[in-house]
Design an enzyme around this catalytic site. Structure first.
Site, PDB file in Angstrom:
ATOM      1  N   GLY A  33       0.843  -1.208   0.000  1.00  0.00           N
ATOM      2  CA  GLY A  33       0.000   0.000   0.000  1.00  0.00           C
ATOM      3  C   GLY A  33       0.872   1.249   0.000  1.00  0.00           C
ATOM      4  O   GLY A  33       0.695   2.157  -0.818  1.00  0.00           O
ATOM      5  N   HIS A  34       1.847   1.290   0.918  1.00  0.00           N
ATOM      6  CA  HIS A  34       2.790   2.416   0.946  1.00  0.00           C
ATOM      7  C   HIS A  34       3.533   2.507  -0.393  1.00  0.00           C
ATOM      8  O   HIS A  34       3.702   3.589  -0.960  1.00  0.00           O
ATOM      9  CB  HIS A  34       3.864   2.211   2.025  1.00  0.00           C
ATOM     10  CG  HIS A  34       3.347   2.190   3.424  1.00  0.00           C
ATOM     11  ND1 HIS A  34       3.400   1.067   4.212  1.00  0.00           N
ATOM     12  CD2 HIS A  34       2.792   3.153   4.203  1.00  0.00           C
ATOM     13  CE1 HIS A  34       2.910   1.335   5.408  1.00  0.00           C
ATOM     14  NE2 HIS A  34       2.522   2.590   5.432  1.00  0.00           N
ATOM     15  N   GLN A  58      -0.032  11.051  17.709  1.00  0.00           N
ATOM     16  CA  GLN A  58      -1.309  10.632  17.128  1.00  0.00           C
ATOM     17  C   GLN A  58      -1.826   9.327  17.745  1.00  0.00           C
ATOM     18  O   GLN A  58      -2.859   8.813  17.332  1.00  0.00           O
ATOM     19  CB  GLN A  58      -1.217  10.513  15.612  1.00  0.00           C
ATOM     20  CG  GLN A  58      -0.414   9.336  15.083  1.00  0.00           C
ATOM     21  CD  GLN A  58      -0.231   9.434  13.588  1.00  0.00           C
ATOM     22  OE1 GLN A  58       0.479  10.306  13.093  1.00  0.00           O
ATOM     23  NE2 GLN A  58      -0.891   8.562  12.836  1.00  0.00           N
ATOM     24  N   GLU A 145      -6.192   6.535   0.310  1.00  0.00           N
ATOM     25  CA  GLU A 145      -7.624   6.556   0.657  1.00  0.00           C
ATOM     26  C   GLU A 145      -7.965   5.441   1.648  1.00  0.00           C
ATOM     27  O   GLU A 145      -9.105   5.357   2.082  1.00  0.00           O
ATOM     28  CB  GLU A 145      -8.469   6.441  -0.610  1.00  0.00           C
ATOM     29  CG  GLU A 145      -8.404   7.708  -1.442  1.00  0.00           C
ATOM     30  CD  GLU A 145      -9.222   7.641  -2.715  1.00  0.00           C
ATOM     31  OE1 GLU A 145      -9.520   8.699  -3.271  1.00  0.00           O
ATOM     32  OE2 GLU A 145      -9.553   6.517  -3.167  1.00  0.00           O
ATOM     33  N   LYS A 146      -6.993   4.612   1.985  1.00  0.00           N
ATOM     34  CA  LYS A 146      -7.185   3.655   3.092  1.00  0.00           C
ATOM     35  C   LYS A 146      -7.620   4.427   4.338  1.00  0.00           C
ATOM     36  O   LYS A 146      -8.490   3.997   5.086  1.00  0.00           O
ATOM     37  CB  LYS A 146      -5.868   2.915   3.341  1.00  0.00           C
ATOM     38  CG  LYS A 146      -5.673   2.371   4.734  1.00  0.00           C
ATOM     39  CD  LYS A 146      -6.262   1.010   4.853  1.00  0.00           C
ATOM     40  CE  LYS A 146      -6.398   0.483   6.263  1.00  0.00           C
ATOM     41  NZ  LYS A 146      -5.432   0.870   7.237  1.00  0.00           N
TER      42      LYS A 146
HETATM   43  P1  AMP Z   1       0.949   5.051   7.614  1.00  0.00           P
HETATM   44  O1  AMP Z   1       2.352   4.530   7.585  1.00  0.00           O
HETATM   45  O2  AMP Z   1      -0.053   4.067   8.128  1.00  0.00           O
HETATM   46  O3  AMP Z   1       0.849   6.405   8.276  1.00  0.00           O
HETATM   47  O4  AMP Z   1       0.531   5.287   6.100  1.00  0.00           O
HETATM   48  C1  AMP Z   1       1.267   6.142   5.259  1.00  0.00           C
HETATM   49  C2  AMP Z   1       0.449   6.412   4.028  1.00  0.00           C
HETATM   50  O5  AMP Z   1       0.187   5.191   3.338  1.00  0.00           O
HETATM   51  C3  AMP Z   1      -0.913   7.047   4.340  1.00  0.00           C
HETATM   52  O6  AMP Z   1      -1.197   8.051   3.373  1.00  0.00           O
HETATM   53  C4  AMP Z   1      -1.851   5.874   4.214  1.00  0.00           C
HETATM   54  O7  AMP Z   1      -3.178   6.235   3.874  1.00  0.00           O
HETATM   55  C5  AMP Z   1      -1.196   5.093   3.082  1.00  0.00           C
HETATM   56  N1  AMP Z   1      -1.645   3.697   3.097  1.00  0.00           N
HETATM   57  C6  AMP Z   1      -1.605   2.825   4.137  1.00  0.00           C
HETATM   58  N2  AMP Z   1      -2.187   1.652   3.796  1.00  0.00           N
HETATM   59  C7  AMP Z   1      -2.625   1.789   2.522  1.00  0.00           C
HETATM   60  C8  AMP Z   1      -3.319   0.944   1.609  1.00  0.00           C
HETATM   61  N3  AMP Z   1      -3.695  -0.299   1.935  1.00  0.00           N
HETATM   62  N4  AMP Z   1      -3.605   1.423   0.373  1.00  0.00           N
HETATM   63  C9  AMP Z   1      -3.248   2.683   0.032  1.00  0.00           C
HETATM   64  N5  AMP Z   1      -2.585   3.535   0.837  1.00  0.00           N
HETATM   65  C10 AMP Z   1      -2.275   3.097   2.069  1.00  0.00           C
END
Ligand code: AMP
Length: 250
Positions: A33-34, A58, A145-146
Site C-alpha cells: 500500500g505504501h 497521534q 484513501e485507506k
Molecule cells: P501510515 O504509515 O499508516 O501512516 O501510512 C502512510 C500512508 O500510506 C498514508 O497516506 C496511508 O493512507 C497510506 N496507506 C496505508 N495503507 C494503505 C493501503 N492499503 N492502500 C493505500 N494507501 C495506504
C-alpha cells in the site's frame, strides 16, 4: 538513495535542489500500500522523498504505540529496490522543538468517525503532517484513501492554510482476499488473519448498516463505528484487540 537523519541538512539540501519533488510521509513498516504511493510519486516527479516517523502524538493508546510494528532495515531495502531518491528519518526532538505545545486542530470532521473514539488522534496527525509538509517543500504529497478521513482532513488543512503542496489521493490497496493492507495486519494472530477478510466482505454485502453490524458481531468483530460519509461507507472494528479500519464506495 540518500538518507537524511537531520531535518536541517535536508532543508539546506532542498533549497539547492531545483528538481520537482513528490513526498510520501509514512510511519514505516512498509507494505505494498505504501509502495503504491511511492511508485506514483516516482512516476510523477523528478525526485521523491519518503519520511518514516512513528508519530507518538497521534496515538491515543500507549499500548498501540508500543506494539506498532517497526522494520526499518527492511523498509530501507524496499525503498532502495524502488530506487527512491531521498529518505528522511527525523526523531521526536527535531520534529517537536516545541514539545507539542503548538498543534493543529480541526473542529468538525476530526470529531467524527475515528476521532470520536481516538481523542486527539487527528490533532497529532494534522500537526505532524503540517510540520513534514513545511520541511519537505514538495510539489505534491501522496496520501492513501485507506485512511479516507485522514486524507480529507489533510486536504482541508492544505486549503485552509494555503499550503503550497498539492495533496494527491491514492486508491486503497488490498490483499488478494480483500483485507485492506495495513501495518497493523502484522499484529493479527493466524486465526484472526484468516477471519479478517470477512470485514471487507461484510462491508460490500449490500446489507443495511444495522445488518452489517450484526453480522460483524456474530463473527467475532467488535464494531466501533459503521457510517456513511461522502460516497463511502467508513468502518472501524476490533479483531482480537487489533484495530482495523476500512472504507468502500457505495
Ligand atoms: P501510515 O504509515 O499508516 O501512516 O501510512 C502512510 C500512508 O500510506 C498514508 O497516506 C496511508 O493512507 C497510506 N496507506 C496505508 N495503507 C494503505 C493501503 N492499503 N492502500 C493505500 N494507501 C495506504
Amino acid at each position: 538513495m540518500r538518507i537524511f537523519r537531520s531535518i536541517e541538512q535536508w532543508q539546506k539540501f532542498r533549497k539547492e535542489q531545483p528538481q520537482s519533488l513528490g513526498f510520501v510521509p509514512t510511519m514505516g513498516s512498509l507494505h505494498q500500500g505504501h509502495l503504491s504511493l511511492i511508485k506514483r510519486s516516482l512516476a510523477e516527479n523528478q525526485s521523491s522523498l519518503v519520511s518514516i516517523f512513528l508519530n507518538p502524538t497521534q496515538f491515543d493508546n500507549p499500548d498501540d504505540l508500543k506494539t506498532y510494528p517497526v522494520s526499518l532495515e527492511e523498509d530501507i531495502k524496499l525503498l532502495e529496490q524502488l530506487k527512491l531518491d531521498f529518505l528522511l528519518l527525523p526523531d521526536f526532538q527535531q520534529l517537536y522543538p516545541d514539545n507539542y505545545l503548538y498543534k493543529v486542530q480541526e473542529e468538525q470532521l476530526s470529531r467524527c468517525f475515528c476521532g470520536r473514539f481516538r481523542k486527539g488522534h487527528f490533532d497529532g496527525v494534522l500537526t505532524v503532517v503540517l510540520k513534514l509538509l513545511n520541511i519537505a517543500r514538495a510539489d505534491k504529497a501522496y496520501f492513501g484513501e485507506k485512511d479516507y478521513q485522514q486524507y480529507k482532513l489533510i486536504k482541508g488543512m492544505a486549503e485552509a492554510f494555503f499550503l503550497d503542496t498539492e495533496i494527491v489521493p491514492c486508491p486503497l490497496l488490498r490483499e488478494a482476499d480483500g483485507l485492506a493492507l495495513s501495518s497493523r495486519n502484522k499484529k493479527l494472530s493466524e486465526a484472526a488473519r484468516k477471519k479478517a477478510p470477512r470485514f471487507y466482505q461484510i462491508l460490500t454485502s449490500g446489507k443495511s448498516l444495522s445488518q452489517m453490524r450484526e453480522a460483524l458481531e456474530k463473527e467475532g468483530f467488535k464494531p466501533e463505528y459503521l457510517e456513511q460519509y461522502d460516497d463511502r461507507l467508513l468502518a472501524a472494528v476490533y479483531l482480537d484487540n487489533v484495530r482495523l479500519i476500512d472504507n468502500v464506495k457505495v
